[in-house]
Design a protein around this motif. Sequence first.
Motif, PDB file in Angstrom:
ATOM      1  N   VAL A 163       4.328   6.591  -8.776  1.00 34.00           N
ATOM      2  CA  VAL A 163       3.709   6.070  -7.553  1.00 34.00           C
ATOM      3  C   VAL A 163       3.743   4.545  -7.460  1.00 34.00           C
ATOM      4  CG1 VAL A 163       2.255   8.055  -7.044  1.00 34.00           C
ATOM      5  CG2 VAL A 163       1.460   6.342  -8.695  1.00 34.00           C
ATOM      6  N   GLY A 164       3.614   3.849  -8.589  1.00 32.48           N
ATOM      7  CA  GLY A 164       3.660   2.392  -8.548  1.00 32.48           C
ATOM      8  C   GLY A 164       5.011   1.886  -8.079  1.00 32.48           C
ATOM      9  N   SER A 165       6.071   2.463  -8.625  1.00 30.68           N
ATOM     10  CA  SER A 165       7.423   2.085  -8.202  1.00 30.68           C
ATOM     11  C   SER A 165       7.679   2.498  -6.759  1.00 30.68           C
ATOM     12  CB  SER A 165       8.457   2.735  -9.126  1.00 30.68           C
ATOM     13  OG  SER A 165       8.350   2.239 -10.441  1.00 30.68           O
ATOM     14  N   MET A 166       7.146   3.643  -6.364  1.00 33.10           N
ATOM     15  CA  MET A 166       7.318   4.099  -4.976  1.00 33.10           C
ATOM     16  C   MET A 166       6.632   3.137  -4.019  1.00 33.10           C
ATOM     17  SD  MET A 166       8.743   6.615  -3.210  1.00 33.10           S
ATOM     18  CE  MET A 166       8.851   8.077  -4.272  1.00 33.10           C
ATOM     19  N   ALA A 167       5.452   2.663  -4.377  1.00 31.16           N
ATOM     20  CA  ALA A 167       4.727   1.720  -3.531  1.00 31.16           C
ATOM     21  C   ALA A 167       5.487   0.399  -3.415  1.00 31.16           C
ATOM     22  CB  ALA A 167       3.325   1.484  -4.089  1.00 31.16           C
ATOM     23  N   ALA A 168       6.049  -0.078  -4.532  1.00 29.63           N
ATOM     24  CA  ALA A 168       6.823  -1.322  -4.499  1.00 29.63           C
ATOM     25  C   ALA A 168       8.076  -1.162  -3.650  1.00 29.63           C
ATOM     26  CB  ALA A 168       7.201  -1.737  -5.921  1.00 29.63           C
ATOM     27  N   PHE A 169       8.751  -0.034  -3.802  1.00 24.31           N
ATOM     28  CA  PHE A 169       9.946   0.263  -2.997  1.00 24.31           C
ATOM     29  C   PHE A 169       9.594   0.305  -1.518  1.00 24.31           C
ATOM     30  CE2 PHE A 169      12.764   3.660  -1.203  1.00 24.31           C
ATOM     31  CZ  PHE A 169      13.960   2.945  -1.257  1.00 24.31           C
ATOM     32  N   ALA A 170       8.487   0.961  -1.192  1.00 20.00           N
ATOM     33  CA  ALA A 170       8.046   1.050   0.200  1.00 20.00           C
ATOM     34  C   ALA A 170       7.685  -0.327   0.746  1.00 20.00           C
ATOM     35  CB  ALA A 170       6.843   1.992   0.310  1.00 20.00           C
ATOM     36  N   GLY A 171       7.044  -1.159  -0.090  1.00 28.82           N
ATOM     37  CA  GLY A 171       6.677  -2.492   0.358  1.00 28.82           C
ATOM     38  C   GLY A 171       7.895  -3.321   0.734  1.00 28.82           C
ATOM     39  N   ILE A 172       8.918  -3.280  -0.092  1.00 23.97           N
ATOM     40  CA  ILE A 172      10.155  -4.025   0.198  1.00 23.97           C
ATOM     41  C   ILE A 172      10.804  -3.509   1.481  1.00 23.97           C
ATOM     42  CG2 ILE A 172      12.502  -4.483  -0.595  1.00 23.97           C
ATOM     43  CD1 ILE A 172      10.453  -6.098  -2.105  1.00 23.97           C
ATOM     44  N   LEU A 217       2.703   4.648   1.993  1.00 20.30           N
ATOM     45  CA  LEU A 217       1.750   4.102   2.967  1.00 20.30           C
ATOM     46  C   LEU A 217       0.946   2.953   2.358  1.00 20.30           C
ATOM     47  CD1 LEU A 217       0.237   4.226   5.672  1.00 20.30           C
ATOM     48  CD2 LEU A 217      -1.250   5.975   4.662  1.00 20.30           C
ATOM     49  N   ALA A 218       0.460   3.146   1.143  1.00 26.74           N
ATOM     50  CA  ALA A 218      -0.327   2.103   0.477  1.00 26.74           C
ATOM     51  C   ALA A 218       0.508   0.842   0.266  1.00 26.74           C
ATOM     52  CB  ALA A 218      -0.855   2.615  -0.859  1.00 26.74           C
ATOM     53  N   GLY A 219       1.734   1.020  -0.235  1.00 21.20           N
ATOM     54  CA  GLY A 219       2.597  -0.123  -0.469  1.00 21.20           C
ATOM     55  C   GLY A 219       2.922  -0.873   0.810  1.00 21.20           C
ATOM     56  N   SER A 220       3.161  -0.146   1.885  1.00 25.77           N
ATOM     57  CA  SER A 220       3.478  -0.770   3.170  1.00 25.77           C
ATOM     58  C   SER A 220       2.283  -1.520   3.740  1.00 25.77           C
ATOM     59  CB  SER A 220       3.953   0.296   4.165  1.00 25.77           C
ATOM     60  OG  SER A 220       5.142   0.913   3.724  1.00 25.77           O
ATOM     61  N   LEU A 221       1.112  -0.869   3.752  1.00 27.01           N
ATOM     62  CA  LEU A 221      -0.077  -1.508   4.311  1.00 27.01           C
ATOM     63  C   LEU A 221      -0.426  -2.798   3.574  1.00 27.01           C
ATOM     64  CD1 LEU A 221      -2.552   1.429   5.084  1.00 27.01           C
ATOM     65  CD2 LEU A 221      -1.453  -0.096   6.724  1.00 27.01           C
ATOM     66  N   LEU A 222      -0.402  -2.743   2.244  1.00 26.76           N
ATOM     67  CA  LEU A 222      -0.757  -3.935   1.472  1.00 26.76           C
ATOM     68  C   LEU A 222       0.283  -5.039   1.640  1.00 26.76           C
ATOM     69  CD1 LEU A 222      -3.243  -4.387  -0.411  1.00 26.76           C
ATOM     70  CD2 LEU A 222      -2.900  -2.046   0.371  1.00 26.76           C
ATOM     71  N   SER A 223       1.551  -4.661   1.765  1.00 24.53           N
ATOM     72  CA  SER A 223       2.601  -5.666   1.961  1.00 24.53           C
ATOM     73  C   SER A 223       2.487  -6.305   3.337  1.00 24.53           C
ATOM     74  CB  SER A 223       3.982  -5.015   1.777  1.00 24.53           C
ATOM     75  OG  SER A 223       4.134  -4.519   0.468  1.00 24.53           O
ATOM     76  N   PHE A 224       2.185  -5.497   4.359  1.00 27.08           N
ATOM     77  CA  PHE A 224       1.992  -6.053   5.694  1.00 27.08           C
ATOM     78  C   PHE A 224       0.805  -7.012   5.714  1.00 27.08           C
ATOM     79  CE2 PHE A 224       4.059  -2.111   7.769  1.00 27.08           C
ATOM     80  CZ  PHE A 224       5.292  -2.747   7.801  1.00 27.08           C
ATOM     81  N   ARG A 225      -0.270  -6.614   5.039  1.00 21.77           N
ATOM     82  CA  ARG A 225      -1.491  -7.434   5.080  1.00 21.77           C
ATOM     83  C   ARG A 225      -1.299  -8.780   4.375  1.00 21.77           C
ATOM     84  NH1 ARG A 225      -7.120  -4.959   3.054  1.00 21.77           N
ATOM     85  NH2 ARG A 225      -6.291  -5.494   1.018  1.00 21.77           N
ATOM     86  N   THR A 226      -0.528  -8.772   3.284  1.00 18.21           N
ATOM     87  CA  THR A 226      -0.292 -10.019   2.558  1.00 18.21           C
ATOM     88  C   THR A 226       0.915 -10.784   3.094  1.00 18.21           C
ATOM     89  OG1 THR A 226       1.050  -8.861   0.893  1.00 18.21           O
ATOM     90  CG2 THR A 226      -1.315  -9.100   0.449  1.00 18.21           C
ATOM     91  N   GLY A 227       1.752 -10.113   3.880  1.00 16.31           N
ATOM     92  CA  GLY A 227       2.926 -10.777   4.449  1.00 16.31           C
ATOM     93  C   GLY A 227       4.099 -10.884   3.505  1.00 16.31           C
ATOM     94  N   SER A 228       4.027 -10.192   2.382  1.00 14.87           N
ATOM     95  CA  SER A 228       5.116 -10.277   1.407  1.00 14.87           C
ATOM     96  C   SER A 228       5.140  -9.026   0.543  1.00 14.87           C
ATOM     97  CB  SER A 228       4.950 -11.511   0.518  1.00 14.87           C
ATOM     98  OG  SER A 228       3.779 -11.396  -0.263  1.00 14.87           O
ATOM     99  N   ALA A 229       6.260  -8.828  -0.150  1.00 14.18           N
ATOM    100  CA  ALA A 229       6.385  -7.706  -1.079  1.00 14.18           C
ATOM    101  C   ALA A 229       7.242  -8.141  -2.254  1.00 14.18           C
ATOM    102  CB  ALA A 229       7.017  -6.501  -0.384  1.00 14.18           C
ATOM    103  N   SER A 230       6.792  -7.830  -3.453  1.00 17.57           N
ATOM    104  CA  SER A 230       7.526  -8.170  -4.670  1.00 17.57           C
ATOM    105  C   SER A 230       8.136  -6.901  -5.262  1.00 17.57           C
ATOM    106  CB  SER A 230       6.598  -8.812  -5.697  1.00 17.57           C
ATOM    107  OG  SER A 230       7.223  -8.889  -6.964  1.00 17.57           O
ATOM    108  N   PRO A 231       9.375  -6.968  -5.728  1.00 17.89           N
ATOM    109  CA  PRO A 231       9.988  -5.779  -6.344  1.00 17.89           C
ATOM    110  C   PRO A 231       9.303  -5.359  -7.644  1.00 17.89           C
ATOM    111  CG  PRO A 231      11.379  -7.708  -6.656  1.00 17.89           C
ATOM    112  CD  PRO A 231      10.295  -8.102  -5.698  1.00 17.89           C
ATOM    113  N   LEU A 232       8.504  -6.251  -8.217  1.00 17.58           N
ATOM    114  CA  LEU A 232       7.791  -5.939  -9.454  1.00 17.58           C
ATOM    115  C   LEU A 232       6.304  -5.686  -9.206  1.00 17.58           C
ATOM    116  CD1 LEU A 232       9.451  -8.556 -11.847  1.00 17.58           C
ATOM    117  CD2 LEU A 232      10.019  -6.136 -11.574  1.00 17.58           C
ATOM    118  N   GLY A 233       5.936  -5.510  -7.946  1.00 17.19           N
ATOM    119  CA  GLY A 233       4.536  -5.310  -7.607  1.00 17.19           C
ATOM    120  C   GLY A 233       4.026  -3.921  -7.919  1.00 17.19           C
TER     121      GLY A 233
END
Length: 320
Positions: free
Chosen positions: A65-74, A218-234
Amino acid sequence: MTSETKSNLARLGLMIAVYLILAARIPSYYSQPGIAALLDSAVLAGIIAIGVGLTMIAGEMDLSVGSMAAFAGILSIQLFPYGMVPALVIVVLFCGLLGALQGYCIYKLNISSMVFTIGTLIALRGLTLVVSNEKTVLIPFENIAETDFLSAKFFVFSIPSATLLVLVLLVDFFSRRTLWGREIFAIGGGRGEARAAGVSIRRPIVVAFSISAALAGLAGSLLSFRTGSASPLGFEAVLLEAVTACLIGGIALAGGRGSILGVLIGLFTIRFLVSGIAALGAPFWMQSLATGALLIFVIIAEAAIGYVTRRRRMARALTA
């Protein structure tokens, strides 16, 4: 009153006790901004814990799930120019499809989900690094204001924290009141008995992993949108908190027992404890130590209660 209801009430009492003890030392815990901050801090691990909890109820475990969230964020940040809502929908659906494929492979290969999802955890992290070109991805500065509403507060709720609570209610209803949800409990309680009763094994595994992956996305996307960025190691550490929330919330590692409402109770017990320790100025290691001690306390208490209950049943049976 069922045994599970009693268990949830006991856990709720523990959560309230942790909150009151820390609130007595931290006045901001009673304030509207303080409560809002606590709710927001629970969003990432909470949404992911819902999905992880479903896989645990099925007798499996989704470690990816952690990797899935990071992938979704990117992906969500890269698709942001097409609109935030379309990007969110596309990413969540795609992650759900990946989760369904993962669940099908686990069923078809008859392999341990922990082993398989360690592989997908590593593979997804590598894919995320490739997709992001090993760089943090940012929302263009001229578009950053479009995400401001995600941080806006309605009393103590933001859109992400309200989403968490709605998802808890929806998934809890799904798991308890629908055929597919009850199948997840059935296969977790005993594969052989479920198969003998005509319950599909494939469908609940595929559904549980699909929901888990979609919620991670969903979690990865929402948090990335809220912070305005996404890290591949997040999001590397989110799995541990999600699993701990499930265990404190009463989800059995063996499967077949627990509830999504219990996961929410376990989540906020951890959040109250960790946030309170941080607010008191304690060192970071104290947060991990306190969380581990709390988990051990809950496990020992459960074992002791189970032992006493079994002894009483045995005594009643002998005297009957």
